[in-house]
Design a protein around this motif. Structure first.
Motif, PDB file in Angstrom:
ATOM      1  N   LEU A   1      -9.837  22.844 -20.938  1.00  0.00           N
ATOM      2  CA  LEU A   1      -8.406  22.568 -20.774  1.00  0.00           C
ATOM      3  C   LEU A   1      -7.830  23.396 -19.625  1.00  0.00           C
ATOM      4  N   ARG A   2      -8.269  24.642 -19.560  1.00  0.00           N
ATOM      5  CA  ARG A   2      -7.746  25.527 -18.514  1.00  0.00           C
ATOM      6  C   ARG A   2      -7.987  24.926 -17.116  1.00  0.00           C
ATOM      7  N   LYS A   3      -9.163  24.272 -16.995  1.00  0.00           N
ATOM      8  CA  LYS A   3      -9.518  23.724 -15.672  1.00  0.00           C
ATOM      9  C   LYS A   3      -8.704  22.487 -15.321  1.00  0.00           C
ATOM     10  N   ILE A   4      -8.273  21.739 -16.330  1.00  0.00           N
ATOM     11  CA  ILE A   4      -7.644  20.438 -16.009  1.00  0.00           C
ATOM     12  C   ILE A   4      -6.125  20.451 -16.120  1.00  0.00           C
ATOM     13  N   MET A   5      -5.564  21.482 -16.779  1.00  0.00           N
ATOM     14  CA  MET A   5      -4.100  21.498 -16.935  1.00  0.00           C
ATOM     15  C   MET A   5      -3.425  22.174 -15.736  1.00  0.00           C
ATOM     16  N   ALA A   6      -2.184  21.765 -15.468  1.00  0.00           N
ATOM     17  CA  ALA A   6      -1.432  22.393 -14.374  1.00  0.00           C
ATOM     18  C   ALA A   6      -0.978  23.786 -14.792  1.00  0.00           C
ATOM     19  N   GLN A   7      -0.611  23.935 -16.066  1.00  0.00           N
ATOM     20  CA  GLN A   7      -0.240  25.254 -16.606  1.00  0.00           C
ATOM     21  C   GLN A   7      -0.924  25.398 -17.962  1.00  0.00           C
ATOM     22  N   THR A   8      -1.308  26.616 -18.302  1.00  0.00           N
ATOM     23  CA  THR A   8      -1.993  26.809 -19.583  1.00  0.00           C
ATOM     24  C   THR A   8      -0.973  27.168 -20.663  1.00  0.00           C
ATOM     25  N   VAL A   9      -0.303  26.151 -21.150  1.00  0.00           N
ATOM     26  CA  VAL A   9       0.734  26.350 -22.171  1.00  0.00           C
ATOM     27  C   VAL A   9       0.414  25.449 -23.364  1.00  0.00           C
ATOM     28  N   LEU A  10       0.401  26.034 -24.558  1.00  0.00           N
ATOM     29  CA  LEU A  10       0.153  25.242 -25.777  1.00  0.00           C
ATOM     30  C   LEU A  10       1.303  25.448 -26.768  1.00  0.00           C
ATOM     31  N   VAL A  11       1.918  24.339 -27.182  1.00  0.00           N
ATOM     32  CA  VAL A  11       2.903  24.393 -28.274  1.00  0.00           C
ATOM     33  C   VAL A  11       2.243  23.737 -29.478  1.00  0.00           C
ATOM     34  N   ASP A  12       1.975  24.550 -30.482  1.00  0.00           N
ATOM     35  CA  ASP A  12       1.188  24.111 -31.636  1.00  0.00           C
ATOM     36  C   ASP A  12       2.140  23.986 -32.830  1.00  0.00           C
ATOM     37  N   LEU A  13       2.623  22.769 -33.063  1.00  0.00           N
ATOM     38  CA  LEU A  13       3.648  22.586 -34.109  1.00  0.00           C
ATOM     39  C   LEU A  13       3.041  22.524 -35.505  1.00  0.00           C
ATOM     40  N   ARG A  14       1.709  22.658 -35.610  1.00  0.00           N
ATOM     41  CA  ARG A  14       1.057  22.642 -36.928  1.00  0.00           C
ATOM     42  C   ARG A  14       0.315  23.950 -37.215  1.00  0.00           C
ATOM     43  N   ASN A  15       0.478  24.932 -36.350  1.00  0.00           N
ATOM     44  CA  ASN A  15      -0.159  26.241 -36.570  1.00  0.00           C
ATOM     45  C   ASN A  15      -1.663  26.139 -36.797  1.00  0.00           C
ATOM     46  N   ILE A  16      -2.311  25.317 -35.976  1.00  0.00           N
ATOM     47  CA  ILE A  16      -3.766  25.158 -36.107  1.00  0.00           C
ATOM     48  C   ILE A  16      -4.484  26.379 -35.533  1.00  0.00           C
TER      49      ILE A  16
END
Ligand code: NAD
Length: 438
Positions: free
Chosen positions: A401-416
């Protein structure tokens, strides 16, 4: 016994297939001719784990039929189930009972001999009286009992729930009807049949009171989650700490983006309307309805805040669109409100869901880009937003994911995921109710 199931949706098809699996002969009827054609071709019109096997098995055994017209099935039936939809009526939030009454009229015309008419749809208290009145008006000579038998199955685990229910509630005062209902559910007796007989109105109310209570529980923990964020506490530990108390129980204490789906939103609303009309408003449930509505927008704000506020032109990759995993049901899914709110602020959306995309396309604005997987969605995105906790999103490859995303931001609305792990991986991470000691 012979069963006619009127309405072949999530409840009707699962209930019909399970009754057939018990050994009864079932005809599932639906006005939607396309749905019946697909079923006759061996296709299952909804996604529900295990349903294809059980339908195929009982079709092959000659115990499960499908029909568009109910006449023959009802004429031969010992019990006719009404399992049609009862959506919110536009404007006032009452349950729309037009499908139920239309079905009742048709059943009355076709019934022959003693027939138990069973309302499985979720209907407001007193609906059974009106179904009975409609039937008597249509066919004064009909030998019919009208029974309430609300359904408690959960989409995604529907077959297990139907076959191993916590309880089966049957609302009737008539011994003949009681006997038919006992025979229908007797195959469950191996697991000591949890059959609870009540009056019809009580049975109708049990369904709404149950759903409202669960909605209260979810909304309660969601508000505690907000407090946790402000005071540096961890909602998952609070939930565990209170859930281990048997008086409270651990279930339905997962903080998240607010409840959705085809039942809780419409049923809580309908219950508040019933109570207002009865002159005994249910203030707690009214508040829960309001708090849950606002919550979905608060989740969109969470995404905007983590991206610094101005999100115009930025891209969110949304993982999970259905209101929960293991279903294709998009009705009242939190993803709908969240995506609408983000698009209103000028965000671009790339979305993926394992089963819900066909339905989502009907409900979301044009302009959403649908992808073939989680990583395809994440490509070039400024932010990954997990809305539904499908298994496929539980072990994402963050290096990839780090390689393909423009920014490394994750919003995890299920607390996985865990905040410390995400930090170690170099991701900016937002979740629900996990303050600084999370
Ligand atoms: P659904 O929309 O999936 O299915 C309803 C079906 O009824 C549709 O296929 C429709 O074409 C058919 N129909 C409508 N009028 C008809 C008529 N006169 N004759 C024949 N068919 C007709 O709905 P659902 O999710 O299965 O819900 C049905 C009821 O069960 C609702 O009252 C709901 O609140 C309740 N319920 C649903 C769930 C759930 O998880 N979906 C759980 C418990 C209770």
């Amino acid at each position: 016994m012979r069963v006619a199931m009127i309405g072949t949706g999530y409840v009707g098809l699962v209930s019909g297939a399970c009754f057939a699996d018990f050994g009864h002969h079932v005809t599932c009827v639906d006005k939607d001719a396309q749905k019946i054609e697909r079923l006759e071709r061996g296709e299952i019109p909804i996604f529900e784990p295990g349903l294809d096997d059980i339908v195929a098995r009982n079709r092959a055994a000659g115990r499960l039929d499908f029909a568009v017209d109910l006449t023959q099935a009802v004429r031969e039936a010992d019990a006719v189930f009404i399992a049609v939809g009862t959506p919110s009526r536009r404007g006032d939030g009452h349950a729309d009972l037009s499908y139920v009454y239309a079905a009742a009229r048709e059943i009355a015309e076709a019934a022959e001999g003693y027939t138990v008419v069973v309302t499985k749809s979720t209907v407001p208290v007193g609906t059974g009286d009106e179904v009975e009145r409609v039937i008597r008006e249509t066919r004064p000579d009909a030998d019919i009992s009208v029974v309430s038998n609300p359904e408690f199955l959960r989409e995604g685990a529907a077959i297990e729930d139907f076959k191993r229910p916590d309880r089966i509630v049957v609302g009737t005062d008539e011994p003949r009807a009681r006997e038919v209902m006992t025979q229908l559910y007797r195959p469950l007796a191996l697991n000591s049949l949890p059959l609870l007989f009540t009056g019809r109105r009580t049975s109708e109310l049990i369904k709404y009171a149950g759903n409202a209570f669960l909605a209260v529980k979810i909304t309660f923990i969601n508000e505690i989650a907000d407090l946790c964020e402000q005071v540096g506490a961890n909602v998952q530990e609070v939930a565990r700490g209170i859930g281990l108390d048997n008086r409270i129980g651990a279930k339905f204490l997962h903080a998240g983006p607010g409840y959705g789906g085809s039942c809780f939103p419409k049923d809580t609303l309908a219950l508040t309307r019933t109570a207002q009309e009865a002159g005994t408003p249910l203030r707690i449930v009214e508040t829960v309805v309001g708090v849950n509505d606002v919550r979905k927008l608060a989740m969109a704000k969470k995404v905007m805040n983590v991206l610094g506020g101005d999100v115009r032109g930025k891209t969110a990759a949304v993982l999970g669109l259905t209101f929960k995993p293991n279903t294709d049901d998009m009705r009242e899914s939190p993803a709908l409100s969240i995506i609408h709110a983000l698009m209103d602020k000028g965000m671009k959306i790339r979305a993926y869901d394992p089963e819900g995309m066909e339905e989502a396309k009907k409900l979301l604005p044009a302009g959403v880009t649908y992808t073939s997987g989680a990583y395809e969605a994440a490509e070039g995105a400024d932010c990954l937003v997990i809305v539904t906790e499908w298994d496929a999103f539980r072990a994402l490859d963050f290096e990839r994911l780090r390689k393909i995303m423009a920014q490394t931001v994750l919003v995890d609305l299920r607390n996985i995921y865990r905040p410390d792990e995400m930090q170690a991986l170099g991701f900016t991470y937002e979740s629900v109710g996990r303050g600084s000691d999370a």
